[in-house]
Structure formats: C-alpha cells, structure tokens
Enzyme design. Structure first.
Site, mmCIF file in Angstrom:
data_model
loop_
_atom_site.group_PDB
_atom_site.id
_atom_site.type_symbol
_atom_site.label_atom_id
_atom_site.label_comp_id
_atom_site.label_asym_id
_atom_site.label_seq_id
_atom_site.Cartn_x
_atom_site.Cartn_y
_atom_site.Cartn_z
ATOM 1 C CG ASN A 158 36.188 46.650 37.474
ATOM 2 O OD1 ASN A 158 37.245 47.242 37.673
ATOM 3 N ND2 ASN A 158 36.070 45.344 37.655
ATOM 4 C CB VAL A 159 32.606 51.002 40.689
ATOM 5 C CG1 VAL A 159 32.202 51.279 42.134
ATOM 6 C CG2 VAL A 159 33.663 52.009 40.236
ATOM 7 C CD GLU A 160 33.847 43.486 41.147
ATOM 8 O OE1 GLU A 160 34.088 42.997 42.270
ATOM 9 O OE2 GLU A 160 34.214 42.953 40.074
ATOM 10 C CB CYS A 179 31.436 47.358 32.932
ATOM 11 S SG CYS A 179 30.991 45.609 32.900
ATOM 12 C CD GLU A 219 34.030 48.277 29.260
ATOM 13 O OE1 GLU A 219 33.705 48.120 30.451
ATOM 14 O OE2 GLU A 219 34.628 47.410 28.598
ATOM 15 C CB CYS A 247 31.141 42.468 28.787
ATOM 16 S SG CYS A 247 30.128 43.837 29.385
ATOM 17 C CB CYS A 277 30.864 47.282 27.889
ATOM 18 S SG CYS A 277 30.519 47.377 29.650
HETATM 19 N N1 THU Z 1 34.216 44.060 33.519
HETATM 20 C C1 THU Z 1 34.370 45.341 33.034
HETATM 21 O O1 THU Z 1 34.563 46.292 33.807
HETATM 22 N N2 THU Z 1 34.286 45.536 31.700
HETATM 23 C C2 THU Z 1 34.154 44.537 30.782
HETATM 24 O O2 THU Z 1 33.996 44.816 29.602
HETATM 25 C C3 THU Z 1 34.237 43.144 31.227
HETATM 26 C C4 THU Z 1 33.969 42.930 32.666
HETATM 27 C C5 THU Z 1 34.251 43.875 34.974
HETATM 28 C C6 THU Z 1 32.916 43.581 35.604
HETATM 29 C C7 THU Z 1 33.326 42.906 36.887
HETATM 30 O O3 THU Z 1 33.563 43.920 37.867
HETATM 31 C C8 THU Z 1 34.645 42.224 36.551
HETATM 32 O O4 THU Z 1 35.076 42.777 35.306
HETATM 33 C C9 THU Z 1 34.541 40.714 36.398
HETATM 34 O O5 THU Z 1 33.534 40.369 35.514
#
Ligand code: THU
Length: 130
Positions: free
Chosen positions: A44-46, A55, A57, A88, A91
């Site tokens: 994940n890259v916020e 996410c 994925e 999620c 994804c």
């Molecule tokens: N996140 C993912 O990267 N993939 C998922 O399937 C669930 C959530 C990340 C998004 C966010 O950066 C962090 O988890 C918290 O929600």
C-alpha cells in the site's frame, strides 16, 4: 499448478516491508502467482490526500500488467504483523478482473475461491452485448 503458500506469504511480507503507510500505520503486502509461474507483489502507498491512497493490490495488478500480463492463480495478503489479511471489497473486484478460473486466495477462514469472496461478481462478461 502446485502452490507453495508459505513462499507466497513470504513474498507478501517482503512487499509489506516496503509499504508507505505513514497515515494509517497499517502496512499491507500482497503477492500472487501468475499462470505462467511468475510472482507479482504490491504494497500500500498512502497519500496526504487520504482518499487517494493505493491499496497493496493496486500495486500488484499494476505489476501484473507491467511485467507481461496473464491471470492470477493464487493470492496472499498480510498486515504489518505478517498475519493473513482479507483484501478489501474494492480490491476483490480488482483481483476478479485478472483472476484465472479457480483462482484461490489464502484468507482468514482458509483457502477460498475468488468466486466465494466475490459472489455474483460484476465483470467483463457483463459488458458484452450492450
Ligand atoms: N489496505 C490494503 O492495502 N489492502 C486491503 O485490501 C485492505 C486495506 C490498506 C489501505 C490503507 O493504506 C491501509 O490498508 C489501512 O486501511
């Protein structure tokens, strides 16, 4: 194809360790086996604009396309403790688009088919004939 689930999870953990998650402090890593045997991963890259964060994925499917395409046959996702994490809902949709028939996910309730974690999915076939 014979899947080494422990090795796949190790790839997911390696990817998780590269996550950029300064806002949620919730790093995620994902790894998948492609139908040609290669492994693709993502983290994940916020973003300071929280809603546009990516996410794990998202990175994984981008790497899938970028490294030659193909279909996903097996998938593993982990949290910052290396524990199995459910993808999620959004994804699951991303993964469905690129799933091989019978794609299996390692989930919190065991191995599941993509069609079990996203039943009656909307997909490319629904766009045909319109
Ligand atoms: N996140 C993912 O990267 N993939 C998922 O399937 C669930 C959530 C990340 C998004 C966010 O950066 C962090 O988890 C918290 O929600």
């Amino acid at each position: 194809m014979d899947i080494d689930w422990d090795a796949l999870k190790a790839h997911a953990i390696e990817a998780m360790n590269t996550a950029y998650a300064p806002y949620s402090n919730f790093p995620v890593g994902a790894a998948a086996v492609v139908d040609d045997g290669r492994i693709v991963t993502g983290c994940n890259v916020e973003n300071a604009s929280y809603g546009v964060g990516l996410c794990a994925e998202c990175g994984l499917v981008s790497e899938l396309a970028r490294t030659g395409g193909g279909k996903l046959v097996a998938f593993s996702c982990v949290d910052g403790n290396g524990n199995t994490l459910m993808p999620c809902g959004r994804c699951r949709q991303l993964l469905f688009e690129h799933a091989a028939p019978g794609m299996v996910l390692d989930t919190v309730s065991g191995k599941k088919l993509i069609t079990e974690v996203l039943p009656d999915a909307f997909g490319p076939n629904d766009l045909k004939g319109n």
